[in-house]
Design a protein around this motif. Structure first.
Motif, PDB file in Angstrom:
ATOM      1  N   GLY A   6       0.823  -1.203   0.000  1.00 37.95           N
ATOM      2  CA  GLY A   6       0.000   0.000   0.000  1.00 37.95           C
ATOM      3  C   GLY A   6       0.854   1.248   0.000  1.00 37.95           C
ATOM      4  O   GLY A   6       0.659   2.146  -0.825  1.00 37.95           O
ATOM      5  N   LYS A   7       1.815   1.307   0.879  1.00 38.35           N
ATOM      6  CA  LYS A   7       2.655   2.495   0.952  1.00 38.35           C
ATOM      7  C   LYS A   7       3.509   2.647  -0.304  1.00 38.35           C
ATOM      8  O   LYS A   7       3.662   3.758  -0.832  1.00 38.35           O
ATOM      9  N   VAL A  55      -0.928   6.941   6.414  1.00 41.16           N
ATOM     10  CA  VAL A  55      -1.853   8.044   6.757  1.00 41.16           C
ATOM     11  C   VAL A  55      -1.208   9.420   6.610  1.00 41.16           C
ATOM     12  O   VAL A  55      -1.895  10.433   6.658  1.00 41.16           O
ATOM     13  N   THR A  56       0.103   9.462   6.428  1.00 43.43           N
ATOM     14  CA  THR A  56       0.783  10.749   6.238  1.00 43.43           C
ATOM     15  C   THR A  56       1.090  11.027   4.766  1.00 43.43           C
ATOM     16  O   THR A  56       1.750  12.011   4.439  1.00 43.43           O
ATOM     17  N   GLN A  57       0.635  10.147   3.864  1.00 44.42           N
ATOM     18  CA  GLN A  57       0.978  10.282   2.447  1.00 44.42           C
ATOM     19  C   GLN A  57       0.351  11.530   1.819  1.00 44.42           C
ATOM     20  O   GLN A  57      -0.869  11.684   1.819  1.00 44.42           O
ATOM     21  N   ASN A  87      -3.799  13.166  -5.701  1.00 43.22           N
ATOM     22  CA  ASN A  87      -4.616  12.070  -6.223  1.00 43.22           C
ATOM     23  C   ASN A  87      -4.645  10.864  -5.269  1.00 43.22           C
ATOM     24  O   ASN A  87      -4.903   9.748  -5.674  1.00 43.22           O
ATOM     25  N   VAL A  88      -4.343  11.121  -3.990  1.00 43.26           N
ATOM     26  CA  VAL A  88      -4.118  10.040  -3.030  1.00 43.26           C
ATOM     27  C   VAL A  88      -5.300   9.888  -2.070  1.00 43.26           C
ATOM     28  O   VAL A  88      -5.805  10.880  -1.550  1.00 43.26           O
ATOM     29  N   HIS A  89      -5.777   8.647  -1.884  1.00 41.80           N
ATOM     30  CA  HIS A  89      -6.890   8.377  -0.969  1.00 41.80           C
ATOM     31  C   HIS A  89      -6.558   7.145  -0.137  1.00 41.80           C
ATOM     32  O   HIS A  89      -6.220   6.105  -0.691  1.00 41.80           O
ATOM     33  N   HIS A 112      -4.927  11.341   6.531  1.00 44.66           N
ATOM     34  CA  HIS A 112      -6.042  10.431   6.206  1.00 44.66           C
ATOM     35  C   HIS A 112      -6.530   9.763   7.483  1.00 44.66           C
ATOM     36  O   HIS A 112      -5.816   8.969   8.082  1.00 44.66           O
ATOM     37  N   LYS A 113      -7.775  10.130   7.884  1.00 44.77           N
ATOM     38  CA  LYS A 113      -8.264   9.614   9.166  1.00 44.77           C
ATOM     39  C   LYS A 113      -9.494   8.737   9.026  1.00 44.77           C
ATOM     40  O   LYS A 113     -10.000   8.239  10.017  1.00 44.77           O
TER      41      LYS A 113
END
Ligand code: PLP
Length: 494
Positions: free
Chosen positions: A147-148, A180-182, A186-188, A477-478
């Motif tokens: 994922g990362k 979550v810090t990415q 265009n990032v979700h 991202h929370k």
């Protein structure tokens, strides 16, 4: 160079098509029509080139519908020094007959960067070639590393959106913090309530949902995946086997032409298969040591010729190898059966319906002529980390430790002590908790960043810069969602 399916039911396609499609329509995997031989002089000469140039030399043998400039541009951007440092895949001497091929100098400190930094560039160039007008939406369910690496690879790549679902309580603290810090427009990123299977099942359902796919198409988008069966992920991995060999010759570790061994920590069988392809292209390799953790389905397969997934799934300290079905094995079967797609199809169907298949004596023999299988339990993994650190002051992550120990087992069983390269797939700091505990031989259990700092204090081994910065980065991202709301999340993201 054209590509066909391991199941033999599709037309020949060009590489741009194989990369955009990911998987063949008949359910098989794309494989190249042939493997071009690379003469020994050319292998040795790679040493005089930068890693980017080495990548172009090897990748261009397969992606013949890309121009040299396109590949050079992709390689230069993917393996840029700002991302990988000056040497993306160094061969580091650990003891007199064993080196480590470190593949974790990229942005996420794990080897998946070697493929996932270049795949988005190959993919966007492929889309331009196939005339696709749609925006590509990459969907990924991850148990951690993928994922990362996919987020880093696709962040801010024009014409793409990247959506990652991770199990809320199924990834390590550091892996979670990485995702979550990415940043990127265009990032979700979504946490999914449940385990990895829930997230993965959700993604599969989205791909299979025809109505949803039509809705998405109406919005000018098309779904795609960046998983490890994509040919565009496999081909960049062939490069570092050649690269390592040329470096080993230049360093005087071996003479040109000597056969060497590679030990590879294996999950989905992508990394080790890329090595096998390099051997088919003429790289002098004697054996590939296929290393597994307690999820030892591949060890049993290599030892018996029977692949039997009907067993308990075990959680280990080398989580990226916790896998019961190694998808890329299908490509090996295709190759060792001399491209018998009927046989391959039959076995894959048996795996689906009965959970087991048997390749028979002749094919089994062919497999053991190139592969040795060994597995390593949790305690041995920790002991190996401690012992190699004490003896050689070299710090292994748990995945690499599994391969290291498997290599030792191979040497004990066969007395073949020749020079070996252990493929090192993650920075030890990515798994600081387990590695610290292993080096200290037990004791306190520490949380993520505490363990990272303690491990550094204890060993003095430098921490990758990116990992240090991570601790204080803002969480972007929370969202935590139910598995049933994943389709909704996709629609809202595009
Ligand atoms: C993915 C991964 C592996 C396994 O590689 P495969 O190509 O799936 O066999 C090994 N180690 C690490 C750290 C990984 O992230």
């Amino acid at each position: 160079m054209l590509f066909l399916s391991t199941r033999g039911k599709t037309d020949l396609v060009c590489s741009a098509h194989a990369i955009t499609r990911g998987m063949a329509d008949d359910g098989g995997l794309f494989v190249p029509q042939k493997f071009v031989a690379v003469p020994l002089e050319d292998i040795i000469a790679l040493h005089n080139l930068s890693y980017q140039e080495r990548a172009v030399k090897i990748i261009s043998l397969f992606l013949t519908d890309y121009s040299e400039e396109e590949l050079a541009d992709a390689a230069a951007r993917a393996y840029d020094a700002a991302k990988f440092g000056s040497c993306p895949a160094p061969v580091v001497q650990v003891n007199d007959n064993t080196d480590a091929l470190e593949l974790w100098h990229g942005p996420t400190s794990a080897f998946k960067d070697m493929a996932l930094q270049i795949l988005p560039l190959l993919l966007t160039k492929a889309i331009a070639k196939t005339g696709e007008q749609q925006k590509i939406v990459i969907l990924t369910a991850t148990s951690g590393d993928t994922g990362k690496a996919a987020l880093e690879g696709f962040a801010d790549v024009d014409g793409t959106e990247i959506i990652v679902f991770y199990p809320e309580s199924g990834v390590s603290d550091i892996q979670k913090q990485q995702m979550v810090t990415q940043a990127g427009k265009n990032v979700h990123v979504f946490a999914v309530k449940g385990n990895f299977d829930d997230a993965q099942t959700g993604v599969k359902q989205i791909f299979a949902n025809a109505g949803l796919n039509e809705e998405i198409a109406a919005q000018g988008c098309t779904l795609s995946s960046a998983n490890s069966i994509n040919w565009g992920r496999l081909v960049p991995q062939i490069v570092y086997y050649f690269s390592a060999y040329s470096d080993a010759v230049a360093a005087g570790r071996i003479k040109a032409g000597d056969e060497i061994n590679f030990a590879v920590p294996t999950g989905n069988f992508g990394d080790i298969l890329a090595g096998y392809y390099a051997k088919m292209m003429g790289l002098p390799v004697h054996k590939f040591i296929c290393a597994s953790n307690s999820n030892n389905v591949l060890t049993d397969f290599i030892n018996t010729g029977i692949y039997d997934k009907r067993r308990e799934f075990k959680k280990t300290i080398s989580p990226s190898m916790d896998i019961l079905v190694s998808s890329n094995l299908e490509r090996l079967l295709y190759s060792v059966t001399d491209e018998d797609s009927e046989k391959v199809t039959e076995w894959m169907q048996q795996l689906n319906t009965e959970g087991v298949y048997n390749v028979g004596e002749k094919i089994h023999k062919k497999i053991t002529s190139a592969f040795f299988g060994a597995w390593v339990d949790e305690q041995e993994t920790a002991e190996t980390i401690r012992r190699v650190y004490n003896d050689s002051k070299y710090l292994l992550d748990p995945h690499t430790a599994v391969a290291w120990r498997a290599c030792e087992k191979y040497r004990l069983v066969t007395s073949d002590d020749r020079y070996a390269v252990v493929v090192s797939t993650a920075s030890p700091y990515k798994f600081s908790g387990s590695v610290y505990e292993a080096v200290k031989n037990g004791g306190e259990e520490l949380q993520s960043f505490d363990a990272l700092h303690k491990l550094h204090e204890l060993t003095g081994v430098p921490v990758p810069e990116k990992m240090l910065q991570l601790e204080n980065m803002p969480v972007l991202h929370k969202e935590v969602i139910e598995p049933g709301n994943m389709a909704e999340a996709v629609k809202n993201s595009i």
